[in-house]
Write an enzyme that holds these catalytic residues in place. Structure first.
Site, PDB file in Angstrom:
ATOM      1  CG  HIS A 128      43.836  35.939  40.608  1.00  0.00           C
ATOM      2  ND1 HIS A 128      44.688  34.882  40.758  1.00  0.00           N
ATOM      3  CD2 HIS A 128      42.696  35.431  40.082  1.00  0.00           C
ATOM      4  CE1 HIS A 128      44.102  33.770  40.327  1.00  0.00           C
ATOM      5  NE2 HIS A 128      42.884  34.080  39.909  1.00  0.00           N
TER       6      HIS A 128
ATOM      7  CG  ASP B  19      47.051  36.432  42.918  1.00  0.00           C
ATOM      8  OD1 ASP B  19      46.293  35.968  43.769  1.00  0.00           O
ATOM      9  OD2 ASP B  19      47.083  36.036  41.724  1.00  0.00           O
TER      10      ASP B  19
END
Ligand code: XUL
Ligand code: CO
Length: 435
Positions: A100, A103
């Site tokens: 993501h 992340d």
């Protein structure tokens, strides 16, 4: 950073190896049904569980105490994580990773700063990917963690959130394309509702469909070749999510004419939360022509939430692999370990043990599925069960031009009286166990 205890990549050492960090069944170059294991699986390490999750649960926080979670400069921490992702891929001999946007890089003060942070880390990835040959299976935007998404992302009652999500997905799609990502994933973490009494479900569904169309249109504009993958999940954190399961997503895709541009990323734990098996969801997606990729993990059947354990159950993985093979295998898709070690597994090497063990279990599943296919008796039973459909008179009933009254007339003329036949379930279950 010296994080793991080993320096050399984990290797295949045969079924009897006693080396705790070895592959016993996953032999990347071994051909099964004409394809190497490496190509069958296209394994990927996920950023979020492997490097971001600190071991928290609803009753407690960080158990892992990873050094990068306690660094003052979040961009420095992001660089440490990037190094570690590539070290993890090297040690596990895994070719792909997934992330993501949130992340890989910190949010910063606003979207502009966030985008710049994501781009800066993506530049680091670019270099590391070129050096190592590792690849991006998919990227995705995190539109569920920040409180701005608490009432939904694209299905938020506030159009400003819809617009913000468009900006976030645009950037994440750009970055995924620049990195040669093979797919782009959308998981509607908060695309649903907590209660119907404050929700206009019709409007929210329209928002979901329109948002997806905008992403597909943009993907074509920038020449992103891979599919957009929707990841079904029925609930959690919401009471109800619009991307409930394969069947409900197919309905949404059909109503927006998106069934050729969008495929599915199916996850075991999400399937069982929806009251299905993993095999069911894979088989249905394949039958509907929307099978794309898998998030490999395992839910606990005694718990009603997304435990995301590493998949270790060989009989289940055998049936799963049977469906993957029946679906024709992966094209752009692969098997992403959307799985987390338990919060008591606090040793860095536990991450390696978890991935390697699940790769071995999946390899055993593949070998079992290949045996079932080579044995041929299961498929022969299924073929026999449907054989009468190849007779012209029966085939014609499914074609245009068939009419209810003509079929009725034939039933009366030929005095058709269906003769029940055994489904032979126990015989077949025994056959699977024998193989
Ligand atoms: C959450 C989940 C996500 C998606 C990507 O349950 O599975 O991590 O895989 O957003
Ligand atoms: Co997932």
């Amino acid at each position: 950073m010296n994080f793991y205890s080993i320096k050399d990549a984990i290797k295949y050492e045969g079924h009897d190896s006693k080396n705790p960090l070895a592959f016993r069944w996953y032999n990347p170059d071994q051909k099964v049904l004409g394809k190497t294991m490496r190509d069958h699986f296209r394994f990927a390490v996920c950023y979020w569980h492997t490097l971001c999750w600190p071991g928290l649960d609803p009753f407690g926080g960080d158990t892992f105490m990873r050094p990068w979670h306690h660094m003052a400069d979040p961009m420095e921490a992001a660089k440490v994580k990037a190094d570690l992702m590539f070290e993890t891929l090297r040690l596990l001999d895994i070719d792909f990773f997934c992330f993501h946007d949130l992340d890989i890089a910190p949010e910063g003060k606003n979207l502009k700063e966030f985008n710049a942070n994501v781009t800066a880390i993506a530049k680091i990835f670019e270099k590391k990917m070129a050096q190592s040959g590792k690849k991006l299976l998919w990227g995705t935007a995190n539109m569920f963690s920040n409180r701005r998404f608490m009432a939904g992302a694209a299905t938020n009652p506030d159009p400003d959130v819809f617009a913000y999500c468009a900006a976030q997905v645009k950037h994440c799609l750009d970055v995924t394309k620049d990195l040669g990502g093979e797919n782009y994933v959308m998981w509607g973490g908060r695309e649903g509702y907590e209660t119907l009494i404050n929700t206009n479900i019709g409007h929210e569904l329209k928002q979901a469909g329109r948002f997806l169309s905008l992403a597909v249109e943009y993907k074509h504009k920038i020449g992103f070749k891979g599919p957009i993958l929707i990841e079904p999940k029925p609930k959690e954190p919401t009471v109800h999510q619009y991307d409930f399961d394969v069947a409900s997503i197919y309905g949404l895709l059909k109503s927006y004419g998106l069934e050729n541009d969008v495929k599915l990323n199916i996850e075991q734990n999400h399937a069982i939360l929806a009251g299905h098996t993993f095999q069911h969801e894979i088989a249905l997606a394949a039958a509907l022509g929307i099978f794309g990729s898998l998030d490999l993990n395992r839910g606990d059947y005694l718990l009603g939430w997304d435990t995301d354990q590493f998949a270790m159950n060989v009989p289940e993985l055998t049936l799963m692999m049977l469906e993957v093979i029946r679906a024709g295998g992966f094209t752009t898709g692969g098997m992403n370990f959307d799985a987390k070690i338990r919060r008591q597994s606090i040793d860095p090497d536990d991450l390696l043990h978890a991935h390697a063990a699940s790769m071995d279990a999946t390899a055993r599943g593949l070998l079992g599925a290949a045996k079932i296919i080579e044995d041929g008796r299961l498929q022969a039973e299924v073929d026999k069960r449907y054989a009468k459909w190849s007779e012209p008179v029966n085939k014609a009933m499914l074609e245009k031009g068939a009419a209810l009254e003509a079929i009725a007339a034939r039933v009366h003329k030929d005095a058709i009286e269906p003769q029940p036949k055994s489904g032979r379930q126990e015989y077949l279950e025994n056959l699977l166990n024998q193989v």
